[in-house]
Design a protein around this motif. Structure first.
Motif: not given
Length: 79
Positions: A61-68
């Motif tokens: 999530c952090a690497h691809f800027n995805i909302s957890f």
């Protein structure tokens, strides 16, 4: 959380990562490098044979800027 629900979340995460990757990038190899796992271990996760750890989900999530949080949203009509 039921096993099917966790795999549904995992599948949603992988779908979002696929859309973020370029056509020349392999999802298996990118995740293998990011998570420091063998490609075999990554493909077990992609096939939902092995659940991801919370730390792996957080890292992706952090690497691809995805909302957890968005991975866990329920259909509002069912509430």
């Amino acid at each position: 959380m039921k096993k099917n629900e966790s795999f549904n979340i995992q599948s949603k995460l992988f779908d979002q990562v696929r859309t973020a990757l370029g056509p020349e990038e392999s999802l298996g190899y990118v995740l293998s490098d990011l998570l420091s796992l063998s490609t075999d271990a990554v493909y077990r996760r992609l096939r939902n044979n092995t659940p991801m750890t919370i730390y792996e989900v957080e890292k992706v999530c952090a690497h691809f800027n995805i909302s957890f949080d968005a991975l866990f949203e329920k259909d509002r009509r069912k509430i």
